[in-house]
Scaffold this motif. Structure first.
Motif, PDB file in Angstrom:
ATOM      1  N   LEU A  89      -3.831  -7.780  16.081  1.00  0.00           N
ATOM      2  CA  LEU A  89      -3.749  -6.466  15.465  1.00  0.00           C
ATOM      3  C   LEU A  89      -4.969  -5.638  15.839  1.00  0.00           C
ATOM      4  N   GLN A  90      -4.848  -4.327  15.730  1.00  0.00           N
ATOM      5  CA  GLN A  90      -5.975  -3.456  16.018  1.00  0.00           C
ATOM      6  C   GLN A  90      -7.108  -3.719  15.024  1.00  0.00           C
ATOM      7  N   PRO A  91      -8.353  -3.573  15.462  1.00  0.00           N
ATOM      8  CA  PRO A  91      -9.472  -3.760  14.533  1.00  0.00           C
ATOM      9  C   PRO A  91      -9.365  -2.801  13.357  1.00  0.00           C
ATOM     10  N   PRO A  92      -9.682  -3.255  12.146  1.00  0.00           N
ATOM     11  CA  PRO A  92      -9.637  -2.360  10.984  1.00  0.00           C
ATOM     12  C   PRO A  92     -10.590  -1.186  11.168  1.00  0.00           C
ATOM     13  N   ARG A  93     -10.157  -0.029  10.761  1.00  0.00           N
ATOM     14  CA  ARG A  93     -10.988   1.170  10.831  1.00  0.00           C
ATOM     15  C   ARG A  93     -10.402   2.202   9.880  1.00  0.00           C
ATOM     16  N   GLU A  94     -11.177   3.218   9.582  1.00  0.00           N
ATOM     17  CA  GLU A  94     -10.694   4.285   8.715  1.00  0.00           C
ATOM     18  C   GLU A  94      -9.470   4.940   9.350  1.00  0.00           C
ATOM     19  N   GLY A  95      -8.414   5.078   8.562  1.00  0.00           N
ATOM     20  CA  GLY A  95      -7.185   5.683   9.051  1.00  0.00           C
ATOM     21  C   GLY A  95      -6.178   4.690   9.596  1.00  0.00           C
ATOM     22  N   TYR A 135       0.931  -3.340   4.180  1.00  0.00           N
ATOM     23  CA  TYR A 135       1.135  -2.232   3.246  1.00  0.00           C
ATOM     24  C   TYR A 135      -0.158  -1.480   2.944  1.00  0.00           C
ATOM     25  N   TYR A 136      -1.261  -1.871   3.555  1.00  0.00           N
ATOM     26  CA  TYR A 136      -2.561  -1.364   3.143  1.00  0.00           C
ATOM     27  C   TYR A 136      -3.113  -0.354   4.154  1.00  0.00           C
ATOM     28  N   TYR A 137      -3.537   0.788   3.638  1.00  0.00           N
ATOM     29  CA  TYR A 137      -4.075   1.875   4.457  1.00  0.00           C
ATOM     30  C   TYR A 137      -5.574   1.980   4.198  1.00  0.00           C
ATOM     31  N   PHE A 138      -6.381   1.902   5.268  1.00  0.00           N
ATOM     32  CA  PHE A 138      -7.836   1.978   5.147  1.00  0.00           C
ATOM     33  C   PHE A 138      -8.259   3.446   5.080  1.00  0.00           C
ATOM     34  N   SER A 139      -8.812   3.855   3.947  1.00  0.00           N
ATOM     35  CA  SER A 139      -9.167   5.264   3.789  1.00  0.00           C
ATOM     36  C   SER A 139     -10.637   5.548   4.062  1.00  0.00           C
ATOM     37  N   LYS A 140     -11.544   4.620   3.705  1.00  0.00           N
ATOM     38  CA  LYS A 140     -12.967   4.922   3.855  1.00  0.00           C
ATOM     39  C   LYS A 140     -13.785   3.643   3.888  1.00  0.00           C
ATOM     40  N   ASN A 192     -17.117  -6.023   6.549  1.00  0.00           N
ATOM     41  CA  ASN A 192     -16.991  -4.613   6.216  1.00  0.00           C
ATOM     42  C   ASN A 192     -16.117  -4.499   4.974  1.00  0.00           C
ATOM     43  N   VAL A 193     -16.442  -3.566   4.107  1.00  0.00           N
ATOM     44  CA  VAL A 193     -15.647  -3.339   2.907  1.00  0.00           C
ATOM     45  C   VAL A 193     -15.119  -1.909   2.944  1.00  0.00           C
ATOM     46  N   TYR A 194     -13.800  -1.785   2.819  1.00  0.00           N
ATOM     47  CA  TYR A 194     -13.139  -0.486   2.896  1.00  0.00           C
ATOM     48  C   TYR A 194     -12.512  -0.128   1.554  1.00  0.00           C
ATOM     49  N   ARG A 195     -12.511   1.142   1.282  1.00  0.00           N
ATOM     50  CA  ARG A 195     -11.664   1.680   0.220  1.00  0.00           C
ATOM     51  C   ARG A 195     -10.279   1.827   0.838  1.00  0.00           C
TER      52      ARG A 195
END
Length: 389
Positions: A45-51, A56-61, A70-73
């Motif tokens: 999968l693509q590396p997690p990043r904002e957007g 089901y989970y969308y990385f917002s910030k 890394n910890v994302y909202r």
């Protein structure tokens, strides 16, 4: 008779090749070694990043970053519920102890149910990352709130209700049969008037044998008896950590380091002896704390939680009880009602902190959410407005 042809340089050294082969053997079977660990999902999968999204989970910030994590909202798009997504890069995990730390967090958070302990909703294992989906405990840590406040500390009328909440959570854990072993400001999330414990990677069953050579926590939050490798009750050692958190809230991190002269020390016997010498003399604590608190019983509470004789230390429930029903009343051990301490809304303190929504909140809070062995642990919260060196 010319020179023999030189061997072409290898793209990876031997250590990297061995590690890669080991990872390829270990990670597909990790769920068999650690029951409950999710099976690795196929595909890269693509590396997690904002957007970006995963499932089901969308990385917002991005909220914070460390050496391993890394910890994302994030947003659970099924329920529109805001969550915190902890993302661990598997390539930087060096040994099974670090994997056990991840498993530990899932094991305990999936069992503990308390309003001041974050809940775990899900975890996902992909080819390159482990994702832990947690209840959103707040946009900053207590450590960051303390450092970013105007005076570098919190007023007792703000701090003591938080201490009561933490004592309630810790008392619940001890009654449940688990010890935290790593309570410190960077392991506590803050949101409005609520605090929550957010990390149980070092937690263990109460009464279990722990590795004394690798205690949980960092300075000055580890009890002296733990560092001195003495036989001890880990629940009572947790209370020391809570007392050290309260002291840091009231005095500020820099002042605590100065008064204990421990800024340059690692977890060691020398540090333990220095802690005992300081807190064995009641006048030294009074000299440093009394001018900063609005109520004399705060000093008594600190002495009780930081007592150098573990058997005479308060329990978490003792601390909760003495703080009354809302943390603004003090009650003596006999149960008499104490004097009312004027309440101050957390927002008054937080107006100088950068975790509130607004222009300054665009800066990223840098916190070490490392899951590595805590023997070399250093609290790494830093001002996001400071220039990177």
């Amino acid at each position: 008779g010319g020179e023999p042809p030189r061997r072409a340089p290898r793209h990876k050294n031997v250590v990297q090749e061995i590690q890669m082969k080991t990872n390829n053997l270990f990670w597909p079977h990790v769920h068999k070694i650690f029951p409950g660990f999710p099976k690795m999902e196929p595909g890269v999968l693509q590396p997690p990043r904002e957007g970006a999204s995963i499932g089901y989970y969308y990385f917002s910030k991005l909220l914070g970053s460390g050496s391993l994590t890394n910890v994302y909202r994030a947003l659970d798009q099924r329920t529109s519920r805001e969550i915190a997504m902890k993302v661990i890069l598997k390539d930087v995990i060096q040994d099974s102890r670090q994997v056990r730390t991840l498993w530990n967090e899932w094991y305990w958070l999936s069992r503990l149910q308390h309003e001041h302990i974050v809940k775990i909703h899900d975890w996902i294992h992909t080819q390159n990352h482990v994702h832990i989906c947690l209840e959103f405990g707040g946009p900053c840590t207590l450590g960051y709130l303390i450092q970013s406040s105007e005076s570098g500390r919190l007023r007792s009328t703000v701090a003591m209700p938080m201490v009561k909440q933490l004592a309630d959570a810790l008392g619940y854990c001890h009654e449940f049969g688990v010890v935290h072993r790593d309570m410190r400001p960077d392991k506590i999330a803050v949101s409005d008037d609520k605090v929550m414990l957010i990390d149980f990677g070092m937690a263990a069953a109460k009464g279990a044998q722990h590795e004394v050579c690798a205690p949980g926590g960092c300075l000055p939050f580890v009890a002296p008896e733990v560092l001195l490798e003495e036989s001890h009750d880990a629940a009572i050692a947790d209370v020391w950590s809570l007392g050290a958190v309260a002291l840091t809230m009231l005095c500020g991190s820099e002042r605590v380091s100065q008064m204990l002269e421990c800024a340059q020390l690692t977890l060691s016997r020398e540090h333990a002896l220095r802690l005992r010498a300081f807190f064995a003399d009641p006048s030294r604590l009074a000299h440093n704390v009394e001018p900063l608190v609005e109520h004399p019983d705060v000093l008594s509470l600190l002495r009780g939680s930081l007592h150098t004789v573990p058997e005479q230390r308060l329990t978490a429930r003792d601390i909760e009880s003495r703080l009354g029903h809302d943390g603004h009343h003090f009650r003596d051990p006999a149960g008499d009602g104490g004097e009312r301490v004027e309440s101050v809304e957390l927002a008054e303190c937080a107006e100088h902190a950068e975790y509130v929504e607004g222009e300054r909140a665009e800066h990223v809070m840098r916190v070490d959410f490392s899951v590595s062995d805590s023997r070399d642990c250093q609290c790494k919260t830093r001002d996001p407005c400071a220039q990177d060196g």
